[in-house]
Design a protein around this motif. Structure first.
Motif, PDB file in Angstrom:
ATOM      1  N   ALA A 621       0.841  -1.189   0.000  1.00  0.00           N
ATOM      2  CA  ALA A 621       0.000   0.000   0.000  1.00  0.00           C
ATOM      3  C   ALA A 621       0.873   1.235   0.000  1.00  0.00           C
ATOM      4  CB  ALA A 621      -0.928   0.002   1.211  1.00  0.00           C
ATOM      5  N   LEU A 622       0.391   2.253  -0.699  1.00  0.00           N
ATOM      6  CA  LEU A 622       1.096   3.521  -0.790  1.00  0.00           C
ATOM      7  C   LEU A 622       0.131   4.654  -0.473  1.00  0.00           C
ATOM      8  CD1 LEU A 622       2.905   2.894  -4.199  1.00  0.00           C
ATOM      9  CD2 LEU A 622       4.020   2.928  -1.964  1.00  0.00           C
ATOM     10  N   SER A 623       0.662   5.704   0.106  1.00  0.00           N
ATOM     11  CA  SER A 623      -0.112   6.925   0.277  1.00  0.00           C
ATOM     12  C   SER A 623       0.825   8.103   0.105  1.00  0.00           C
ATOM     13  CB  SER A 623      -0.784   6.973   1.655  1.00  0.00           C
ATOM     14  OG  SER A 623       0.186   7.181   2.667  1.00  0.00           O
ATOM     15  N   GLY A 624       0.266   9.210  -0.341  1.00  0.00           N
ATOM     16  CA  GLY A 624       1.070  10.407  -0.512  1.00  0.00           C
ATOM     17  C   GLY A 624       0.183  11.622  -0.643  1.00  0.00           C
ATOM     18  N   SER A 625       0.729  12.787  -0.351  1.00  0.00           N
ATOM     19  CA  SER A 625      -0.030  14.019  -0.496  1.00  0.00           C
ATOM     20  C   SER A 625       0.927  15.194  -0.617  1.00  0.00           C
ATOM     21  CB  SER A 625      -0.973  14.230   0.696  1.00  0.00           C
ATOM     22  OG  SER A 625      -0.239  14.351   1.898  1.00  0.00           O
ATOM     23  N   GLY A 626       0.430  16.240  -1.251  1.00  0.00           N
ATOM     24  CA  GLY A 626       1.120  17.509  -1.324  1.00  0.00           C
ATOM     25  C   GLY A 626       0.186  18.596  -0.829  1.00  0.00           C
ATOM     26  N   TYR A 627       0.710  19.598  -0.145  1.00  0.00           N
ATOM     27  CA  TYR A 627      -0.160  20.608   0.454  1.00  0.00           C
ATOM     28  C   TYR A 627       0.459  21.994   0.332  1.00  0.00           C
ATOM     29  CZ  TYR A 627       3.014  19.440   4.313  1.00  0.00           C
ATOM     30  OH  TYR A 627       4.134  19.185   5.068  1.00  0.00           O
ATOM     31  N   PHE A 628      -0.428  22.969   0.277  1.00  0.00           N
ATOM     32  CA  PHE A 628      -0.047  24.378   0.204  1.00  0.00           C
ATOM     33  C   PHE A 628      -0.898  25.135   1.218  1.00  0.00           C
ATOM     34  CE2 PHE A 628      -0.604  28.709  -1.311  1.00  0.00           C
ATOM     35  CZ  PHE A 628       0.710  29.109  -1.554  1.00  0.00           C
ATOM     36  N   THR A 629      -0.240  25.864   2.122  1.00  0.00           N
ATOM     37  CA  THR A 629      -0.933  26.559   3.216  1.00  0.00           C
ATOM     38  C   THR A 629      -0.533  28.020   3.236  1.00  0.00           C
ATOM     39  OG1 THR A 629      -1.054  24.569   4.602  1.00  0.00           O
ATOM     40  CG2 THR A 629      -1.184  26.688   5.729  1.00  0.00           C
ATOM     41  N   TRP A 630      -1.501  28.903   3.365  1.00  0.00           N
ATOM     42  CA  TRP A 630      -1.205  30.306   3.626  1.00  0.00           C
ATOM     43  C   TRP A 630      -1.913  30.726   4.917  1.00  0.00           C
ATOM     44  CZ3 TRP A 630      -4.204  28.378  -0.199  1.00  0.00           C
ATOM     45  CH2 TRP A 630      -5.510  28.860  -0.371  1.00  0.00           C
ATOM     46  N   TRP A 631      -1.195  31.509   5.712  1.00  0.00           N
ATOM     47  CA  TRP A 631      -1.570  31.786   7.109  1.00  0.00           C
ATOM     48  C   TRP A 631      -1.483  33.294   7.332  1.00  0.00           C
ATOM     49  CZ3 TRP A 631       1.508  28.966  11.553  1.00  0.00           C
ATOM     50  CH2 TRP A 631       0.858  29.161  12.779  1.00  0.00           C
ATOM     51  N   ASP A 632      -2.603  33.908   7.641  1.00  0.00           N
ATOM     52  CA  ASP A 632      -2.677  35.356   7.817  1.00  0.00           C
ATOM     53  C   ASP A 632      -2.702  35.729   9.292  1.00  0.00           C
ATOM     54  OD1 ASP A 632      -2.855  35.749   5.052  1.00  0.00           O
ATOM     55  OD2 ASP A 632      -5.024  35.434   5.079  1.00  0.00           O
ATOM     56  N   ARG A 633      -2.013  36.832   9.630  1.00  0.00           N
ATOM     57  CA  ARG A 633      -1.968  37.387  10.991  1.00  0.00           C
ATOM     58  C   ARG A 633      -1.556  36.314  12.008  1.00  0.00           C
ATOM     59  NH1 ARG A 633      -6.817  39.524   9.109  1.00  0.00           N
ATOM     60  NH2 ARG A 633      -8.009  38.164  10.474  1.00  0.00           N
ATOM     61  N   VAL A 634      -0.483  35.648  11.741  1.00  0.00           N
ATOM     62  CA  VAL A 634      -0.029  34.535  12.575  1.00  0.00           C
ATOM     63  C   VAL A 634       0.078  34.978  14.035  1.00  0.00           C
ATOM     64  CG1 VAL A 634       1.875  32.954  13.036  1.00  0.00           C
ATOM     65  CG2 VAL A 634       1.240  33.499  10.668  1.00  0.00           C
ATOM     66  N   GLN A 635      -0.663  34.297  14.910  1.00  0.00           N
ATOM     67  CA  GLN A 635      -0.498  34.510  16.347  1.00  0.00           C
ATOM     68  C   GLN A 635       0.748  33.763  16.816  1.00  0.00           C
ATOM     69  OE1 GLN A 635      -3.902  33.392  18.665  1.00  0.00           O
ATOM     70  NE2 GLN A 635      -5.327  34.628  17.473  1.00  0.00           N
ATOM     71  N   SER A 636       1.561  34.436  17.617  1.00  0.00           N
ATOM     72  CA  SER A 636       2.795  33.804  18.071  1.00  0.00           C
ATOM     73  C   SER A 636       3.123  34.251  19.485  1.00  0.00           C
ATOM     74  CB  SER A 636       3.948  34.182  17.133  1.00  0.00           C
ATOM     75  OG  SER A 636       5.166  33.668  17.606  1.00  0.00           O
ATOM     76  N   ASP A 637       3.395  33.269  20.355  1.00  0.00           N
ATOM     77  CA  ASP A 637       3.929  33.572  21.679  1.00  0.00           C
ATOM     78  C   ASP A 637       5.415  33.878  21.534  1.00  0.00           C
ATOM     79  OD1 ASP A 637       1.476  33.056  22.942  1.00  0.00           O
ATOM     80  OD2 ASP A 637       1.891  30.921  23.045  1.00  0.00           O
ATOM     81  N   TYR A 638       5.877  34.947  22.180  1.00  0.00           N
ATOM     82  CA  TYR A 638       7.266  35.361  22.006  1.00  0.00           C
ATOM     83  C   TYR A 638       7.818  35.857  23.333  1.00  0.00           C
ATOM     84  CZ  TYR A 638       5.786  40.287  22.092  1.00  0.00           C
ATOM     85  OH  TYR A 638       5.283  41.501  22.469  1.00  0.00           O
ATOM     86  N   LEU A 639       9.149  35.960  23.403  1.00  0.00           N
ATOM     87  CA  LEU A 639       9.833  36.359  24.627  1.00  0.00           C
ATOM     88  C   LEU A 639      10.017  37.871  24.673  1.00  0.00           C
ATOM     89  CD1 LEU A 639      12.678  33.759  25.284  1.00  0.00           C
ATOM     90  CD2 LEU A 639      10.497  34.015  26.453  1.00  0.00           C
ATOM     91  N   LEU A 640       9.605  38.464  25.791  1.00  0.00           N
ATOM     92  CA  LEU A 640       9.935  39.857  26.073  1.00  0.00           C
ATOM     93  C   LEU A 640      11.374  39.941  26.567  1.00  0.00           C
ATOM     94  CD1 LEU A 640       6.633  40.800  27.935  1.00  0.00           C
ATOM     95  CD2 LEU A 640       7.258  41.452  25.607  1.00  0.00           C
ATOM     96  N   PRO A 641      11.993  41.131  26.566  1.00  0.00           N
ATOM     97  CA  PRO A 641      13.369  41.250  27.048  1.00  0.00           C
ATOM     98  C   PRO A 641      13.572  40.763  28.474  1.00  0.00           C
ATOM     99  CG  PRO A 641      12.743  43.205  25.812  1.00  0.00           C
ATOM    100  CD  PRO A 641      11.496  42.383  25.970  1.00  0.00           C
ATOM    101  N   ASN A 642      12.518  40.806  29.312  1.00  0.00           N
ATOM    102  CA  ASN A 642      12.664  40.379  30.700  1.00  0.00           C
ATOM    103  C   ASN A 642      12.416  38.881  30.887  1.00  0.00           C
ATOM    104  OD1 ASN A 642       9.889  40.172  30.429  1.00  0.00           O
ATOM    105  ND2 ASN A 642       9.426  41.945  31.719  1.00  0.00           N
ATOM    106  N   GLY A 643      12.122  38.150  29.821  1.00  0.00           N
ATOM    107  CA  GLY A 643      11.921  36.708  29.917  1.00  0.00           C
ATOM    108  C   GLY A 643      10.482  36.260  30.019  1.00  0.00           C
ATOM    109  N   LEU A 644       9.539  37.190  30.201  1.00  0.00           N
ATOM    110  CA  LEU A 644       8.129  36.818  30.204  1.00  0.00           C
ATOM    111  C   LEU A 644       7.671  36.492  28.786  1.00  0.00           C
ATOM    112  CD1 LEU A 644       6.587  39.430  32.683  1.00  0.00           C
ATOM    113  CD2 LEU A 644       7.284  37.069  33.147  1.00  0.00           C
ATOM    114  N   ILE A 645       6.601  35.732  28.701  1.00  0.00           N
ATOM    115  CA  ILE A 645       6.070  35.309  27.407  1.00  0.00           C
ATOM    116  C   ILE A 645       4.804  36.095  27.106  1.00  0.00           C
ATOM    117  CG2 ILE A 645       5.146  33.369  26.083  1.00  0.00           C
ATOM    118  CD1 ILE A 645       6.901  31.536  27.794  1.00  0.00           C
TER     119      ILE A 645
END
Length: 808
Positions: A621-645
């Protein structure tokens, strides 16, 4: 011909049949032959079929996959043979049966694996339960069990109704798990990750990891935004914005991974897909129990052990049963601290799960259950001086406590020609973590060593009502109400005892939704499927500021659509093209340690082209797929200079990828399974619309590959399987922020397992990281000190686990 329910023959008919048989037995052989000929003539005259003719005549059979009831009706139409059913048919989905064959052969194929049998009764067949007996010990393994690819009759439920995997126009990975006690060890979420293309996971430690599917990765940090992957346990939504509870996968039937946006069926927070855990339900007919004891030793680390047990008890034969699961696991540590704490990152996991199944009527089932799991990690598992060193100078231990509880009730039954499902669940989760914040003391006006403590509680209520055709059908509609509450405070305390609150979370979200999906023939064999979810979200965010509390109330109506085209192939294959969209709501987040900022909802769209195909004999058996994704206004957790998220909208991203898998049973008990994925994921523009240069999305590797070779074995009356698996995890980046864009991954691991069984006993052994490689699995550990120098999370060293299980 009709399907008859209830009694097979009237009392007069039964008396006539008995008398005829006795009269025939007393006659001469000539009279017997004459009587038989007359009986055959009468049967043919009234349109029936003699048992011999039904057994020997062949028919052109083409019965599509669907419910057992509709399959038997098609069987009668195509063969002219009547089917009798004692009582109501069980709710089963059958595979497609096609070709020229006898009625006997067609029924055997339809009923294979159902627990039912077809018994001839005159000119008809009677469908009845196969004789019940105590579960036998596992049969000798002549061939490795079929994988999901080579087992086209596998049923999946992650689309909220039972469907044959071979007919689902969507990319799904299914990891079937052996019944408890028949494998060497209970798999972990990491094992699932290594067995499924497109699934990635951070390595902060048990109860702290984040999952990502197909490169839809926003951040390695545990902030306030929803995960891009929603965890589902049976019909229970287990997470909304809480960390992954990392449920121990004991007594689990399979894990289904839906790839791509799943907004139409699951709502917000399913941007990357769904991680669906399907547990084993109580067995209404058989009592059983299994106990397994395990011990492990980690090279360069400690030793530990575990005890796991599963028991099933029918309380009313065929109507009521209870199933209980319990476990206590100690995982050995391998990180030492310079202050004398050795193997400090050991972990203890304890949990129970109780399930009750009640069948008040043949067409109705009630499932009730509760679960509780506690994960206590003594310390984190990163080091500072290179990925080949297992010692660090931390002054403060960094324990984590993740307590998860769940209660659920699912009622399923027949209303005319419809199936009604009511799923109700309540989830509570407490997440506490401690970090050494000494490196950031000055940022908070403190001196010397400092301890950061983050305590959060999450609660989630979900109620769904769903309707679909009882015979399986091609449509589904539903209503959903979801309520989520998140609350917590983060504090920093210095060595003098001075303390201050540096972050809070206080959020309530209510989501009302109507959703549905339907399929229909479009052109010839081409099928079209449309789905949509319309949901209204009401969120209330509260955050503390120096001048007082800030409240943000937002109400938003969102639509998440999906559409697909699919073409069935011979031997249960399919080609499909799918489009889907999903969204996440916005909220409040700390912006600089004092003020509060906002972030907006983000949206993701994906186009997926895939194929699944097996040979006629199911060996390849074989399976396969190809995908294309576009993502608007990506929400992201990030580090502040003091280390808080904190959380922000980082910009727009694009993901392009392909993946493929192969399963091949070569014969003689030998099988090969392999797969791989390649993806290109980039943050293309910042929040201000400015083009960015080569900003890779975090965590998800650009290239992965796996291969497993398994061989059935027999040793002095013991039967089992030996297997070796190798995985390559390509390079990945920690973050698309330039000051944290550190490389990780780019390593290979080898593991081996052996399982042998004899009678009720099973003995197993696993060897993980057999080459004892020290690759950097995750370039992160402590947000307060990460900017002071590199951090590494080494792979768990070579680990040997031995287990013994006993079944009753």
């Amino acid at each position: 011909m009709p399907i008859f329910r209830g009694a097979w023959l009237s009392a007069t008919d039964r008396d006539w049949w008995t008398t005829s048989r006795r009269s025939s037995a007393r006659g001469s052989s000539a009279r017997k032959a004459a009587f038989g000929s007359a009986l055959l003539l009468v049967a043919e005259t009234i349109g029936g079929t003699s048992p011999a003719a039904a057994r020997e005549a062949t028919h052109a059979i083409d019965i599509p996959a669907g419910s057992l009831e509709s399959a038997l009706a098609r069987f009668s139409e195509q063969t002219g043979v009547s089917i009798g059913v004692a009582g109501a048919l069980p709710r089963l989905v059958t595979r497609r049966v096609a070709g020229r064959m006898s009625a006997d052969a067609a029924l055997r194929r339809l009923l294979k694996g159902s627990g039912l049998r077809a018994r001839r009764a005159g000119a008809t067949y009677r469908i009845e339960r196969a004789p019940r007996s105590a579960p036998p010990p596992p049969a000798p393994i002549a061939e490795p069990p079929l994988s999901p690819l080579t087992a086209p009759d596998i049923i999946v439920t992650s689309k909220k109704r039972p469907e044959l995997l071979a007919t689902v126009p969507m990319s799904i990975s299914v990891i079937p798990l052996a019944p408890f006690g028949e494998g060497p060890a209970t798999p972990s979420s990491r094992d699932i990750t290594l067995g499924a293309e497109g699934l990635a996971e951070t390595n902060l430690g048990p109860g702290r990891n984040r999952q990502f599917i197909r490169g839809v990765a926003d951040s390695p940090f545990i902030g306030k935004s929803q995960s891009t992957v929603a965890v589902q346990i049976d019909d229970t939504r287990a997470t909304f914005d809480a960390p992954n509870p990392d449920m121990h996968l004991i007594d689990v039937e399979r894990v289904e991974i839906l790839k791509g946006p799943q907004g139409p069926l699951y709502g917000s927070g399913a941007l990357g897909g769904i991680y669906h855990i399907v547990t084993r339900r109580p067995d209404l007919d058989h009592a059983s129990a299994t106990l397994r004891l395990s011990g492990e030793g980690v090279q360069h680390g400690g030793v530990a052990g575990s005890v796991e047990a599963v028991a099933n008890m029918p309380l009313a034969d065929g109507r009521l049963a209870v199933r209980a699961v319990g476990y206590r696991i100690v995982r050995a540590g391998w990180i030492d601290n310079e202050d004398g704490r050795t193997d400090s990152n050991s972990t203890r996991v304890a949990g129970i799960r109780l399930g009750l199944r009640w069948r008040p009527a043949d067409d109705w089932t009630v499932d009730l259950g509760v679960a509780q799991q506690d994960i206590d990690a003594r310390d984190t598992q990163y080091v500072l001086s290179g990925n080949d060193a297992l010692i660090r100078p931390n002054r403060i231990a960094e324990p984590t406590d993740n307590d998860f509880g769940m209660a659920h009730a699912t009622i399923e039954g027949r209303l005319g020609g419809l199936r009604l499902v009511s799923a109700t669940s309540i989830v509570g989760q407490g997440f506490d973590t401690v970090l050494d914040a000494s490196a950031a003391s000055a940022s908070f006006g403190l001196k010397g060593a400092a301890r950061f403590s983050d305590r959060r509680t999450y609660s989630l209520f979900n109620q769904e009502l769903r309707l679909s055709p009882f015979d399986g059908g091609r449509w589904l509609v539903g209503l959903s109400v979801l309520g989520a509450r998140s609350k917590g405070d983060a504090t920093i305390t210095d060595e003098a005892g001075a303390s201050r609150i540096v972050d809070t979370i206080n959020r309530r979200t209510v989501e009302y939704a109507v959703f549905g999906e339907a399929s229909w023939p479009l052109l010839g064999r081409l099928d079209a499927t449309l789905g949509a979810r319309i949901f209204r979200t009401v969120s209330r965010d509260m955050a503390a500021e120096p001048e007082g509390e800030r409240i943000r109330l937002r109400t938003k109506t969102l639509v998440s659509p999906s559409a697909s085209l699919s073409l069935p192939l011979a031997n249960d294959g399919i080609v499909y093209l799918r489009y889907a969209r999903a969204k996440r709501p916005g909220g409040l987040a700390v912006s600089d340690g004092e003020g509060v900022g906002t972030y907006d909802a983000d949206r993701i769209n994906t186009i997926d082209l895939g194929v699944r195909k097996a040979t006629a004999d199911g060996r390849l058996a074989l399976s396969g797929s190809g995908y294309f994704t576009w993502w608007d206004r990506v929400q992201s957790d990030y580090l502040l200079p003091n280390g808080l998220i904190s959380t922000r909208n980082a910009g727009s991203a694009r993901i392009i990828g392909i993946e493929a898998a192969l399963d091949w049973r070569l014969g003689g008990g030998l099988s090969v399974s392999a797969g791989g994925a390649v993806q290109h994921s980039r943050l293309l523009r910042g929040a201000d619309g400015e083009a960015l240069d080569n900003r890779r999305l975090p965590v998800a590797p650009a290239l992965t590959g796996r291969v497993e070779v398994a061989q059935a074995i027999g040793i002095a009356g013991w039967r089992g399987e030996a297997a070796v698996q190798a995985n390559y995890i390509g390079s990945a980046r920690l973050s698309f922020d330039s000051d944290l864009d550190r490389q990780m991954g780019n390593y290979a691991v080898v593991a081996a397992r052996l399982t042998v069984s004899r009678g009720p006993w099973t003995v197993g052994a696993t060897l993980d990281n057999a080459l004892d490689l020290a690759g950097d699995s995750f370039a992160f550990g402590n947000p307060f000190s990460i900017r002071e120098g590199p951090q590494y999370t080494p792979l768990r060293p070579r680990t040997l686990m031995l287990s013994i299980a006993r079944r009753w």
